[in-house]
Design a protein around this motif. Structure first.
Motif, PDB file in Angstrom:
ATOM      1  N   UNK A   1     -11.158   5.090   0.796  1.00  0.00           N
ATOM      2  CA  UNK A   1     -10.174   4.625   1.775  1.00  0.00           C
ATOM      3  C   UNK A   1      -8.805   5.212   1.469  1.00  0.00           C
ATOM      4  N   UNK A   2      -7.968   5.298   2.509  1.00  0.00           N
ATOM      5  CA  UNK A   2      -6.611   5.825   2.374  1.00  0.00           C
ATOM      6  C   UNK A   2      -5.632   4.711   2.725  1.00  0.00           C
TER       7      UNK A   2
ATOM      8  N   UNK B   1       4.299   0.518   2.641  1.00  0.00           N
ATOM      9  CA  UNK B   1       5.391   0.269   3.606  1.00  0.00           C
ATOM     10  C   UNK B   1       6.463   1.350   3.614  1.00  0.00           C
ATOM     11  N   UNK B   2       6.660   2.038   2.470  1.00  0.00           N
ATOM     12  CA  UNK B   2       7.671   3.091   2.426  1.00  0.00           C
ATOM     13  C   UNK B   2       7.151   4.433   2.920  1.00  0.00           C
ATOM     14  N   UNK B   3       5.923   4.489   3.408  1.00  0.00           N
ATOM     15  CA  UNK B   3       5.363   5.725   3.954  1.00  0.00           C
ATOM     16  C   UNK B   3       4.586   6.551   2.955  1.00  0.00           C
ATOM     17  N   UNK B   4       4.579   6.147   1.684  1.00  0.00           N
ATOM     18  CA  UNK B   4       3.815   6.882   0.677  1.00  0.00           C
ATOM     19  C   UNK B   4       2.326   6.613   0.890  1.00  0.00           C
ATOM     20  N   UNK B   5       1.533   7.671   0.797  1.00  0.00           N
ATOM     21  CA  UNK B   5       0.091   7.573   1.035  1.00  0.00           C
ATOM     22  C   UNK B   5      -0.643   7.740  -0.288  1.00  0.00           C
ATOM     23  N   UNK B   6      -1.643   6.909  -0.506  1.00  0.00           N
ATOM     24  CA  UNK B   6      -2.480   7.007  -1.699  1.00  0.00           C
ATOM     25  C   UNK B   6      -3.945   6.817  -1.308  1.00  0.00           C
TER      26      UNK B   6
END
Length: 587
Positions: A469-470, A474-479
């Motif tokens: 899953x991706x 909230x700050x736009x950082x994707x992990x």
């Protein structure tokens, strides 16, 4: 052996003396490489003529020599000479259009000399080559003399037998004419059979009626038909094809009624197995050929307008056989479309209507494959448990078609049943694994389950061989949730899955998906996951919270590019509202 790198050298040619030195250099290279005297003489003679023409034109010239090894692997090479205006760009290494060339049994041991052969030596060498050529000419003259004497003796007998030979020649011409006609007929038959084979392969390679009919038109027009019309019986009452029998030529109606090919023209067609009719009222000045399309049952009629004054009998036999194969292809396409529609209807009927839990926004997309039978294996689910938590599921069953769709339904039902017992995601997967091993040993599946508990900042998740899953914070950082997934469901080994936790604060978005969204045959799955994360990162929190459905579409569009897909695509977006109080339970 691949061709080796070329060795080059260049001589300026501004006068007759320069031309002689350049010619001597070229002759020296050919001599040192062991070129045959006849090849050397021809090479030097052609080069001399080229140099004379260039000098006659005036201005500055230059000669470039190049030795290039050949690709045959036997050590042979070729000496190439280019005469060009001074300062011109060098010819490409792989240029086969050189001005003058000479075959060499081997490359020169020391490459191309810088100063070339001295003129006296070049003159003597040229004389030696000339001597060899003259010796060959003498031998040829002796042979010609012998043949001349033999011919004179033979002519005496030829004169006596002239009348007999003339009669034999006439008979031979007749035989040759007959053979020529026979060969032309055989070649035409071969051409028609080749066309029939190629056309059949092109038509039967598709399971789309639209593609089959488009390819048929491309194949037959204009060589075999000036115009064609396909009348399909099952489209007669279709709103997209509002046509009646009156819209078709009488020959097509007769072919549909009798099941036999019909020829309509002002003259008899003489076509094998084809009935003759009067000219068509719709096309009174053009011959028509109406051929039934049938497989297991009549499907329609193919009507062809002749591209010339009359249909060729051999071509008509080929067209009748091609129409039979087109009928089979159209029947197979119709059955495939019916099968595909059934599988897609079954799968869509089992897809979940998403719940609306407090503080969460859900959006899902299911896109069936656009080609082949790859439909029925992907699914998503989301439902509330008795304790108020939300369980979200994404999965993919191996195999395709109705069987995969039925197994998917069984897994979905069993998963919901196990979840009622308040099992953890890992516990549910463990029980599903055991069920699939015993009930469907020939099928496997991947799945990922994520549980959201009200008022908690963490989710609990478990995976059975499914793509990770991706998460968008909230700050736009994707992990990416990179914990090692368990084995696929149904693998014939016992396995116990493990739960994992991931922090998911308010305003975060979790994207669950199947491999059809990210996997491409030419690139693998990792670049696709990276593209998904990058695209998810471009979405803003207001976009996700204002219209999650539009956000799902915005996420899919750059990843799929409206391209053909040979696998299903499932996407489930789970967004935690940024306005929700993570510490408060839902109302």
């Amino acid at each position: 052996m691949k061709p080796g790198p070329a060795r080059r050298d260049t001589w300026p040619v501004t006068s007759v003396a320069d031309a002689a030195l350049a010619r001597a250099a070229a002759a020296g290279v050919a001599l040192e490489a062991g070129a045959a005297p006849r090849d050397r003489a021809r090479f030097v003679t052609e080069l001399t003529a080229r140099l004379r023409r260039c000098l006659a034109e005036g201005s500055g010239w230059e000669l470039q020599l190049r030795v290039r090894a050949l690709a045959e692997g036997n050590g042979a090479a070729r000496l190439e000479a280019f005469v060009r205006p001074s300062g011109s760009p060098e010819p490409p290494v792989d240029d086969d259009g050189c001005t003058v060339s000479c075959p060499l049994p081997r490359p020169p041991a020391d490459g191309i000399p810088q100063n070339g052969m001295p003129l006296p030596e070049a003159l003597l060498s040229a004389d030696e080559d000339t001597e060899v050529v003259l010796r060959l000419l003498d031998e040829q003259e002796q042979l010609v003399g012998l043949h001349r004497e033999e011919l004179e003796r033979t002519n005496l007998g030829v004169v006596a037998l002239h009348s007999d030979l003339e009669a034999a020649a006439t008979a031979q011409r007749d035989l040759l004419d007959a053979e020529r006609v026979t060969r032309a007929e055989a070649e035409r038959a071969r051409h028609l059979l080749t066309f029939l084979g190629d056309a059949s392969a092109a038509i039967t390679s598709s399971l789309s009626r639209t593609v089959i009919l488009r390819r048929l038109s491309d194949l037959l027009v204009p060589e075999h038909a000036d115009h064609l019309d396909v009348w399909l019986f099952d489209e007669e009452n279709d709103d997209d094809h509002p046509r009646g029998i009156r819209d078709h030529p009488a020959a097509a109606v007769t072919a549909a009624r009798t099941g036999r090919p019909q020829h309509a023209a002002g003259h008899p067609g003489g076509l094998p197995g084809v009935d003759d009719l009067p000219p068509s009222a719709l096309f009174p000045h053009r011959p028509l050929l109406a051929i039934p399309l049938g497989a297991r049952h009549p499907l329609g009629v193919l009507t062809l307008t002749c591209p010339g004054p009359r249909f060729d009998p051999d071509a008509s036999v080929m067209l009748v056989e091609l129409a039979r194969r087109v009928g089979i292809a159209l029947d197979n396409a119709g059955r495939h479309e019916q099968y595909r529609d059934t599988a897609e209807t079954l799968q869509r009927a089992q897809l979940t209507e998403l719940p609306s839990p407090p503080g969460m926004l859900l959006a899902a997309r299911y896109l069936p494959a656009t080609s082949g039978l790859n439909i029925g294996g992907d699914w998503y689910d989301a439902f509330l448990q008795p304790d108020g938590s939300l369980l979200t599921v994404i999965g993919d069953v191996t195999g395709h078609g109705l069987h995969a769709a039925v197994v998917m339904g069984q897994l979905r039902t069993a998963l919901r049943a196990y979840a009622v017992e308040n099992e953890s995601p890992a516990g549910i997967l463990t029980r599903l694994h055991g069920m699939l091993r015993h009930l469907q040993p020939d099928l496997y599946a991947t799945a990922m389950i994520a549980r959201f508990r009200p008022g908690e900042r963490e989710i609990t998740w478990a995976s059975a061989g499914h793509p990770p899953a991706v998460v968008r914070d909230p700050d736009g950082v994707v992990r990416v949730l990179h914990a090692k997934p368990g084995v696929m469901l149904g693998i014939p080994v016992p396995y116990v899955y493990a739960d994992h936790q991931a922090e998911l604060p308010a305003g975060s978005t979790l994207a669950l998906y199947t491999d059809g969204l990210v996997e491409r045959r030419s690139q693998g799955i990792d670049p696709g996951i990276a593209r998904l994360g990058s695209t998810l990162g471009t979405l803003t929190t207001p976009e996700l919270e204002h219209d999650p459905e539009a956000a799902a579409d915005a996420l899919l569009k750059p990843l799929l590019h409206d391209s053909e897909r040979d696998d299903d695509v499932c996407l489930l977006l789970c967004h935690l509202s940024s306005s929700a109080d993570p510490a408060a339970p839902p109302a």
